[in-house]
Design a protein around this motif. Structure first.
Motif, PDB file in Angstrom:
ATOM      1  N   PRO A 187       0.361  -1.116   0.154  1.00  0.00           N
ATOM      2  CA  PRO A 187      -0.119   0.122  -0.003  1.00  0.00           C
ATOM      3  C   PRO A 187       0.884   1.622  -0.152  1.00  0.00           C
ATOM      4  CG  PRO A 187       0.501  -1.109   2.062  1.00  0.00           C
ATOM      5  CD  PRO A 187       1.459  -1.796   1.229  1.00  0.00           C
ATOM      6  N   ARG A 188       2.028   0.958  -0.601  1.00  0.00           N
ATOM      7  CA  ARG A 188       2.860   2.261   0.039  1.00  0.00           C
ATOM      8  C   ARG A 188       2.506   3.353  -1.508  1.00  0.00           C
ATOM      9  NH1 ARG A 188       6.454  -1.665  -0.381  1.00  0.00           N
ATOM     10  NH2 ARG A 188       7.724  -1.341  -2.085  1.00  0.00           N
ATOM     11  N   ARG A 189       1.759   2.939  -2.953  1.00  0.00           N
ATOM     12  CA  ARG A 189       1.688   3.368  -3.708  1.00  0.00           C
ATOM     13  C   ARG A 189       0.552   2.899  -4.154  1.00  0.00           C
ATOM     14  NH1 ARG A 189       7.162   3.025  -7.649  1.00  0.00           N
ATOM     15  NH2 ARG A 189       8.454   3.702  -5.976  1.00  0.00           N
ATOM     16  N   ALA A 190      -0.431   4.152  -5.509  1.00  0.00           N
ATOM     17  CA  ALA A 190      -1.837   4.535  -5.527  1.00  0.00           C
ATOM     18  C   ALA A 190      -1.898   2.668  -6.784  1.00  0.00           C
ATOM     19  CB  ALA A 190      -2.184   5.152  -6.699  1.00  0.00           C
ATOM     20  N   PHE A 247     -10.937  -4.246  -0.711  1.00  0.00           N
ATOM     21  CA  PHE A 247     -11.704  -3.789  -0.246  1.00  0.00           C
ATOM     22  C   PHE A 247     -13.383  -3.388  -1.259  1.00  0.00           C
ATOM     23  CE2 PHE A 247      -7.582  -2.066  -0.093  1.00  0.00           C
ATOM     24  CZ  PHE A 247      -7.518  -1.970   0.831  1.00  0.00           C
ATOM     25  N   VAL A 248     -14.098  -2.819  -1.157  1.00  0.00           N
ATOM     26  CA  VAL A 248     -15.496  -2.643  -1.878  1.00  0.00           C
ATOM     27  C   VAL A 248     -16.037  -1.361  -0.953  1.00  0.00           C
ATOM     28  CG1 VAL A 248     -18.175  -4.157  -1.132  1.00  0.00           C
ATOM     29  CG2 VAL A 248     -15.818  -5.090  -0.524  1.00  0.00           C
ATOM     30  N   ILE A 249     -16.085  -0.759  -2.228  1.00  0.00           N
ATOM     31  CA  ILE A 249     -16.186   0.807  -2.389  1.00  0.00           C
ATOM     32  C   ILE A 249     -18.135   0.423  -2.894  1.00  0.00           C
ATOM     33  CG2 ILE A 249     -15.195   2.902  -3.013  1.00  0.00           C
ATOM     34  CD1 ILE A 249     -12.670   0.971  -3.491  1.00  0.00           C
ATOM     35  N   PRO A 250     -18.680   1.791  -2.083  1.00  0.00           N
ATOM     36  CA  PRO A 250     -20.062   2.443  -3.007  1.00  0.00           C
ATOM     37  C   PRO A 250     -19.271   2.521  -4.201  1.00  0.00           C
ATOM     38  CG  PRO A 250     -19.970   2.737  -0.491  1.00  0.00           C
ATOM     39  CD  PRO A 250     -18.598   2.046  -1.283  1.00  0.00           C
ATOM     40  N   ALA A 286     -16.908   5.133  -6.090  1.00  0.00           N
ATOM     41  CA  ALA A 286     -15.597   5.445  -7.003  1.00  0.00           C
ATOM     42  C   ALA A 286     -15.929   5.377  -8.238  1.00  0.00           C
ATOM     43  CB  ALA A 286     -16.006   3.013  -7.200  1.00  0.00           C
ATOM     44  N   MET A 287     -16.841   6.305  -8.242  1.00  0.00           N
ATOM     45  CA  MET A 287     -17.440   7.095  -9.482  1.00  0.00           C
ATOM     46  C   MET A 287     -16.801   8.263  -9.616  1.00  0.00           C
ATOM     47  SD  MET A 287     -18.349   5.362 -11.882  1.00  0.00           S
ATOM     48  CE  MET A 287     -18.644   5.963 -13.215  1.00  0.00           C
ATOM     49  N   ARG A 288     -15.845   9.002  -8.585  1.00  0.00           N
ATOM     50  CA  ARG A 288     -15.029  10.015  -8.347  1.00  0.00           C
ATOM     51  C   ARG A 288     -14.922  10.121  -9.684  1.00  0.00           C
ATOM     52  NH1 ARG A 288     -13.335  11.072  -2.198  1.00  0.00           N
ATOM     53  NH2 ARG A 288     -11.836   9.071  -3.411  1.00  0.00           N
ATOM     54  N   PRO A 289     -14.938  11.462 -10.533  1.00  0.00           N
ATOM     55  CA  PRO A 289     -13.644  12.026 -11.653  1.00  0.00           C
ATOM     56  C   PRO A 289     -12.489  11.624 -11.447  1.00  0.00           C
ATOM     57  CG  PRO A 289     -15.277  12.894 -11.465  1.00  0.00           C
ATOM     58  CD  PRO A 289     -15.432  12.857 -10.370  1.00  0.00           C
ATOM     59  N   SER A 290     -11.998  11.835 -10.272  1.00  0.00           N
ATOM     60  CA  SER A 290     -10.345  12.255  -9.625  1.00  0.00           C
ATOM     61  C   SER A 290     -10.089  10.831  -9.665  1.00  0.00           C
ATOM     62  CB  SER A 290     -10.297  12.733  -7.832  1.00  0.00           C
ATOM     63  OG  SER A 290     -10.590  11.478  -6.969  1.00  0.00           O
ATOM     64  N   ASP A 291     -11.229   9.428  -9.295  1.00  0.00           N
ATOM     65  CA  ASP A 291     -10.418   7.573  -9.255  1.00  0.00           C
ATOM     66  C   ASP A 291     -10.529   7.341 -10.683  1.00  0.00           C
ATOM     67  OD1 ASP A 291      -9.375   8.771  -6.642  1.00  0.00           O
ATOM     68  OD2 ASP A 291     -11.328   8.735  -5.733  1.00  0.00           O
ATOM     69  N   MET A 292     -11.940   7.733 -10.883  1.00  0.00           N
ATOM     70  CA  MET A 292     -12.755   6.557 -12.016  1.00  0.00           C
ATOM     71  C   MET A 292     -12.214   7.721 -13.322  1.00  0.00           C
ATOM     72  SD  MET A 292     -13.666   3.670 -13.065  1.00  0.00           S
ATOM     73  CE  MET A 292     -14.784   2.936 -11.650  1.00  0.00           C
ATOM     74  N   LYS A 293     -11.123   7.362 -14.308  1.00  0.00           N
ATOM     75  CA  LYS A 293     -11.000   8.033 -15.436  1.00  0.00           C
ATOM     76  C   LYS A 293     -11.175   7.099 -16.912  1.00  0.00           C
ATOM     77  CE  LYS A 293      -7.827  11.216 -13.263  1.00  0.00           C
ATOM     78  NZ  LYS A 293      -7.231  11.914 -13.316  1.00  0.00           N
ATOM     79  N   ARG A 294     -11.837   8.248 -17.819  1.00  0.00           N
ATOM     80  CA  ARG A 294     -11.765   7.450 -19.323  1.00  0.00           C
ATOM     81  C   ARG A 294     -10.294   7.118 -19.452  1.00  0.00           C
ATOM     82  NH1 ARG A 294     -16.726   8.695 -23.258  1.00  0.00           N
ATOM     83  NH2 ARG A 294     -17.042   6.381 -24.391  1.00  0.00           N
ATOM     84  N   ARG A 295     -10.703   6.251 -19.842  1.00  0.00           N
ATOM     85  CA  ARG A 295      -8.323   6.077 -21.219  1.00  0.00           C
ATOM     86  C   ARG A 295      -8.676   6.723 -22.237  1.00  0.00           C
ATOM     87  NH1 ARG A 295      -5.349   2.168 -18.754  1.00  0.00           N
ATOM     88  NH2 ARG A 295      -6.757   0.620 -17.633  1.00  0.00           N
ATOM     89  N   ALA A 348      -5.266   5.674   0.519  1.00  0.00           N
ATOM     90  CA  ALA A 348      -6.289   6.655   1.490  1.00  0.00           C
ATOM     91  C   ALA A 348      -7.504   5.770   1.405  1.00  0.00           C
ATOM     92  CB  ALA A 348      -6.544   8.244   1.040  1.00  0.00           C
ATOM     93  N   ILE A 349      -7.370   5.073   0.535  1.00  0.00           N
ATOM     94  CA  ILE A 349      -9.546   4.275   0.699  1.00  0.00           C
ATOM     95  C   ILE A 349      -9.588   4.206   2.016  1.00  0.00           C
ATOM     96  CG2 ILE A 349      -8.836   2.273  -0.539  1.00  0.00           C
ATOM     97  CD1 ILE A 349     -11.184   4.129  -1.604  1.00  0.00           C
ATOM     98  N   ARG A 350      -7.849   3.346   2.870  1.00  0.00           N
ATOM     99  CA  ARG A 350      -8.799   2.338   4.334  1.00  0.00           C
ATOM    100  C   ARG A 350      -8.873   3.030   4.623  1.00  0.00           C
ATOM    101  NH1 ARG A 350      -2.984   0.482   3.975  1.00  0.00           N
ATOM    102  NH2 ARG A 350      -2.387   2.730   3.692  1.00  0.00           N
ATOM    103  N   ASP A 351      -8.819   4.195   5.049  1.00  0.00           N
ATOM    104  CA  ASP A 351      -9.600   5.766   6.359  1.00  0.00           C
ATOM    105  C   ASP A 351     -10.870   5.788   5.866  1.00  0.00           C
ATOM    106  OD1 ASP A 351      -6.752   5.506   7.291  1.00  0.00           O
ATOM    107  OD2 ASP A 351      -5.848   6.808   6.084  1.00  0.00           O
ATOM    108  N   LEU A 352     -11.183   6.155   4.686  1.00  0.00           N
ATOM    109  CA  LEU A 352     -13.199   6.375   4.056  1.00  0.00           C
ATOM    110  C   LEU A 352     -14.350   5.357   4.757  1.00  0.00           C
ATOM    111  CD1 LEU A 352     -12.448   7.334   0.525  1.00  0.00           C
ATOM    112  CD2 LEU A 352     -12.420   8.487   2.750  1.00  0.00           C
TER     113      LEU A 352
END
Length: 208
Positions: free
Chosen positions: A79-82, A116-119, A123-132, A151-155
């Motif tokens: 978990p050191r990097r995304a 991880f299980v994410i609502p 998950a669809m936040r533009p900062s995290d889900m980007k179009r290729r 940081a997802i682990r802290d939500l």
């Protein structure tokens, strides 16, 4: 290089790996020999969470009426990097075709290091889900990529199910072989009947 493979040619090693992948596909662990990481991640988290595995282009599992998209990835840096997932499809509509988005992370030895299980809305936040985007043409593709950040682990909305999936992996690796199960089945049915065998299978969760 491992000493135990020193006497094998590269071709023999490739054949051995392919044979192993085909066997995993036959046992229902993965969809096809081409899909070891993705198939194993789906299988393990479904087994850990009690989800019904229903692979499709839009989602991979169900829990009741809840649809779940599952993505798996190997990373020696988590978990050191995304970690960025593979392609996520069917997101052209404003509402995604799933309610939950699950990510399983393996290290290079295919040991589970994160799950991880994410609502879906998170998950669809533009900062995290980007179009290729096509690197040559600059045109956007019909697929997206999700970035799993430490940081997802802290939500509080996110379920960290790493330990459950690690336990499912441990049970899978320690499960008896199909030949051993067949021998045990014969003995149990002979002494106690089919019902007892069915109960034993359900209790241990053997896949074969």
């Amino acid at each position: 290089m491992s000493d135990k493979y020193d006497d094998l040619s590269t071709g023999a090693v490739i054949s051995m790996v392919l044979a192993g992948l085909r066997e995993l596909a036959e046992r229902g662990m993965i969809k096809s020999p081409k899909d070891l990481v993705g198939g194993l991640g789906e299988y393990l988290i479904c087994r850990a969470m009690g989800w019904q595995h229903e692979p499709s282009t839009a989602y991979d599992a169900r829990s009741g009426e809840t649809r779940i998209q599952i993505k798996s990835r190997t990373s020696k840096h988590w978990p050191r990097r995304a970690v960025s997932t593979g392609d996520v499809r069917d997101l052209d509509n404003t509402k995604p075709p799933f309610e939950l988005f699950a990510v399983v992370v393996f290290n290079d030895e295919l040991e589970v290091t994160g799950a991880f299980v994410i609502p879906a809305d998170l998950a669809m936040r533009p900062s995290d889900m980007k179009r290729r985007k096509n690197g040559q043409t600059g045109q956007y593709r019909d697929s997206w990529v999700y970035t799993l950040r430490p940081a997802i682990r802290d939500l509080p909305e996110v379920d960290d199910v790493t330990k459950q999936v690690q336990e499912a992996h441990r049970q899978l690796c320690e499960a008896p072989t199909p030949a051993q199960i067949a021998m045990l089945r014969t003995k149990v049915i002979a002494h106690f009947g089919e019902d007892v065998w069915a109960q034993r299978q359900e209790y241990f969760g053997w896949a074969f």
